[in-house]
Motif scaffolding. Sequence first.
Motif, PDB file in Angstrom:
ATOM      1  N   LEU A 167       2.424   1.804  -3.463  1.00 57.20           N
ATOM      2  CA  LEU A 167       1.302   2.321  -4.387  1.00 57.20           C
ATOM      3  C   LEU A 167       1.285   3.768  -4.346  1.00 57.20           C
ATOM      4  CD1 LEU A 167      -1.105  -0.662  -4.631  1.00 57.20           C
ATOM      5  CD2 LEU A 167       0.705  -0.024  -6.235  1.00 57.20           C
ATOM      6  N   ASP A 168       1.127   4.142  -2.945  1.00 59.88           N
ATOM      7  CA  ASP A 168       0.773   5.593  -2.569  1.00 59.88           C
ATOM      8  C   ASP A 168       2.179   6.530  -3.202  1.00 59.88           C
ATOM      9  OD1 ASP A 168      -1.309   5.311  -1.471  1.00 59.88           O
ATOM     10  OD2 ASP A 168      -0.588   5.248   0.567  1.00 59.88           O
TER      11      ASP A 168
ATOM     12  N   SER B  77      -5.182  -2.192 -11.297  1.00 62.31           N
ATOM     13  CA  SER B  77      -5.789  -0.778 -11.297  1.00 62.31           C
ATOM     14  C   SER B  77      -7.196  -0.427 -11.483  1.00 62.31           C
ATOM     15  CB  SER B  77      -4.869   0.305 -11.652  1.00 62.31           C
ATOM     16  OG  SER B  77      -4.915   0.323 -13.331  1.00 62.31           O
TER      17      SER B  77
ATOM     18  N   HIS C 128       0.967  -1.077   0.093  1.00 60.55           N
ATOM     19  CA  HIS C 128      -0.102   0.020   0.136  1.00 60.55           C
ATOM     20  C   HIS C 128       0.865   1.199   0.096  1.00 60.55           C
ATOM     21  CE1 HIS C 128      -3.488   2.102   2.188  1.00 60.55           C
ATOM     22  NE2 HIS C 128      -3.292   2.634   0.698  1.00 60.55           N
TER      23      HIS C 128
ATOM     24  N   LEU D 122      -2.454   4.846 -11.472  1.00 64.48           N
ATOM     25  CA  LEU D 122      -2.650   4.689  -9.681  1.00 64.48           C
ATOM     26  C   LEU D 122      -3.180   5.954  -9.185  1.00 64.48           C
ATOM     27  CD1 LEU D 122       0.870   2.910  -9.008  1.00 64.48           C
ATOM     28  CD2 LEU D 122      -1.414   1.895  -8.814  1.00 64.48           C
TER      29      LEU D 122
ATOM     30  N   ARG E 199      -6.488   1.711  -3.168  1.00 67.80           N
ATOM     31  CA  ARG E 199      -5.023   1.434  -3.401  1.00 67.80           C
ATOM     32  C   ARG E 199      -4.825   0.050  -2.131  1.00 67.80           C
ATOM     33  NH1 ARG E 199      -2.745   7.244  -3.499  1.00 67.80           N
ATOM     34  NH2 ARG E 199      -3.397   7.666  -5.561  1.00 67.80           N
TER      35      ARG E 199
END
Length: 220
Positions: free
Chosen positions: A31-32, A178, A28, A57, A65
């Motif tokens: 992805l951020d 996504s 997570h 994303l 996410r």
Amino acid sequence: MQEAIVGSWAQESHLSVQTLGSLHELNHRFLDLAAARNGSWAAPGGAGFSPSLAAQLTPLSGAQRQAAAGCPYALFDLRFQDDGHWHSRLQDPRAWRVADEAVVDEETVNFVRLALFYAWHVAAGAGLDAQLLLGMNGSTAAAFRRITVNRLPALVATEAVHLSARWLDRTAFWSALSAAALRADPTALRRVQLYGLQLAAAARLPHPQRTGGASGPPPH
């Protein structure tokens, strides 16, 4: 064939809730981090991140996410399959020179610090967890087991530049992951995550077989 590979992967993995939970949190956070780079995060000589991946994303909410991050494998990579690279880095600490360090932003460095500690912790076990979760080869996992936690800070300084998305060349995987997360479709998301599991398992096959079943697009 793919189902047999995935079944074997699951049988060999005896992961604790804490181990998987930590991995999901790392995914997570990754992805951020990747979304925030907006395509500009590209390491010299490394895979970096493509603008298309960041664009996929960015529209996702934190909850979306988080759902996408719930994979039983890492969505990030630090050249864990490159035995030669890690052999040189882990064998002789004197090889880690200040000149090897790259200028990387603080958020990336912080993430890599956590990722390497997680990799070291997972590799410390005698099982296949490091290979299954991170894509490490056995020799690299063994090399991680031979170092102490005090060696990790020096690794962070030199390895942050190598951070990339796993399977960056598998555009169908990232697009499907996504898209399923954006639609908040648990069934579709599970299918895509299964496809990633096939990619992770197929990487453990002898090289001549790797061009087989798991190379196709994820199921819809």
